[in-house]
Design an enzyme around this catalytic site. Structure first.
Site, PDB file in Angstrom:
ATOM      1  CB  VAL A  62      -0.977   0.461   1.110  1.00 51.69           C
ATOM      2  CG1 VAL A  62      -2.335  -1.071   1.560  1.00 51.69           C
ATOM      3  CG2 VAL A  62      -0.221   0.236   2.350  1.00 51.69           C
ATOM      4  CB  SER A 148      -5.551   0.662  16.742  1.00 53.75           C
ATOM      5  OG  SER A 148      -5.192   0.556  17.714  1.00 53.75           O
ATOM      6  CE1 TYR A 161      -0.204  -0.113  15.266  1.00 54.35           C
ATOM      7  CE2 TYR A 161      -1.147  -0.114  17.664  1.00 54.35           C
ATOM      8  CZ  TYR A 161      -1.551  -0.569  16.420  1.00 54.35           C
ATOM      9  OH  TYR A 161      -2.492  -1.447  15.854  1.00 54.35           O
ATOM     10  CE  LYS A 165      -3.513   0.991  12.908  1.00 52.12           C
ATOM     11  NZ  LYS A 165      -3.519   1.142  12.277  1.00 52.12           N
ATOM     12  CB  ILE A 194      -7.810  -8.701  18.155  1.00 46.72           C
ATOM     13  CG1 ILE A 194      -9.023  -6.754  17.739  1.00 46.72           C
ATOM     14  CG2 ILE A 194      -8.710  -9.507  16.754  1.00 46.72           C
ATOM     15  CD1 ILE A 194     -10.105  -7.621  18.414  1.00 46.72           C
TER      16      ILE A 194
END
Ligand SMILES: NC(=O)c1ccc[n+]([C@@H]2O[C@H](COP(=O)([O-])OP(=O)(O)OC[C@H]3O[C@@H](n4cnc5c(N)ncnc54)[C@H](O)[C@@H]3O)[C@@H](O)[C@H]2O)c1
Length: 257
Positions: A62, A148, A161, A165, A194
């Site tokens: 991507v 997230s 991170y 997000k 998850i």
């Protein structure tokens, strides 16, 4: 009626595969975008086909403008249309490092995959969705971003991170605003903890925290929990809620005293 075509990034495994399977089960054809060699995802493609979907694999990073363009050309050639984009592909930093020490290299790598690549993939897809909508007022499309809980929960051992997000969250609102006039809703899903290959390395830590009551719903989230939430959006069940966030976090985000 023509089946909807859904493009799910990072759908070779984990949450993305959970989303792709649910959409396949609900009658969509699915484009699986991932970076693995095709043989690594052949089992996933077979599962999708067994659920009744036509499944197209696009090996595309991507972050690459050429790969994104090549993927959309392949989707046009195979299906001639696209209804749904799920921006799911994402990475955690290779090492969790204190923000007092973390490297610029890691920052750039995470931001490019989690934020910049999806932003420009969304731009290309959004233009195609608008084109389809202009050609046919009954055209039904939407965009779903997987962010997230880290969009709002600060973890100073993986700052890049969290920032990526939080950026995905703003991107959701920006695209919701821009595409509203075309009747194309844009949603965000914020998963909690998850069980996927991404979290395999921290399984023991989270097993312990979950056992100690971190979540209201005392279990790991599963990829199908996210798949069900995406399916609700794709079916149009929350069509009057563009720009909104759906938490899929077992109640993690409820502050308690
Ligand atoms: N697992 C969790 O607890 C959790 C929690 C919140 C949010 N998320 C988010 O959910 C998404 C999926 O996470 P997961 O747990 O399934 O991770 P995962 O690592 O198990 O799967 C991610 C998939 O994305 C693919 N991918 C990575 N970089 C890519 C790129 N440049 N182009 C295309 N594909 C690429 C990987 O090859 C992989 O197949 C990510 O955006 C992640 O940040 C995960």
């Amino acid at each position: 009626m023509k089946k909807k075509v859904a493009l799910v990034t990072g759908a070779g495994r984990g949450i993305g595969l959970g989303i792709a399977k649910r959409l396949a089960a609900e009658g969509c054809d699915v484009v699986v975008c991932d970076i693995h060699e095709e043989r690594a995802v052949s089992g996933a493609l077979e599962e999708l086909e067994a659920l009744g979907a036509a499944a197209l694999y696009c090996r595309a990073d991507v972050t690459s403008p050429e790969a994104r363009a090549g993927m959309l050309a392949a989707v046009r050639k195979r299906f001639g249309r696209l209804n749904v984009l799920v921006n799911n592909a994402g990475v955690a930093p290779k090492v969790r490092a204190d923000i007092l020490e973390a490297s610029e290299e890691s920052y750039e790598w995470v931001m490019k995959i989690n934020l910049q690549g999806p932003y420009f993939l969304t731009q290309a897809v959004a233009n195609w969705l608008v084109e389809q909508r202009k050609a046919d007022q009954a055209f039904d499309g939407c965009i779903v971003n997987v962010s997230s809980i880290s969009a709002t929960v600060a973890s100073p051992s993986r700052g890049e991170y969290c920032i990526s997000k939080a950026g995905v969250s703003m991107a959701t609102r920006l695209w919701a605003v821009r595409l509203a006039e075309y009747g194309i809703p844009v949603y965000e899903i914020r998963p909690g903890i998850i069980e996927t290959p991404m979290t395999a390395a921290v399984k023991e830590k989270y097993d312990k925290l979950i056992g100690e009551g971190l979540l209201l719903q005392q279990r790991w989230g599963q990829p199908e929990d996210i798949g069900k939430a995406v399916a609700m959006m794709v079916r149009g069940d929350i069509a009057y809620s563009t720009g909104q966030v759906v938490m899929v976090d077992g109640g993690f985000s409820i502050a308690r005293l």
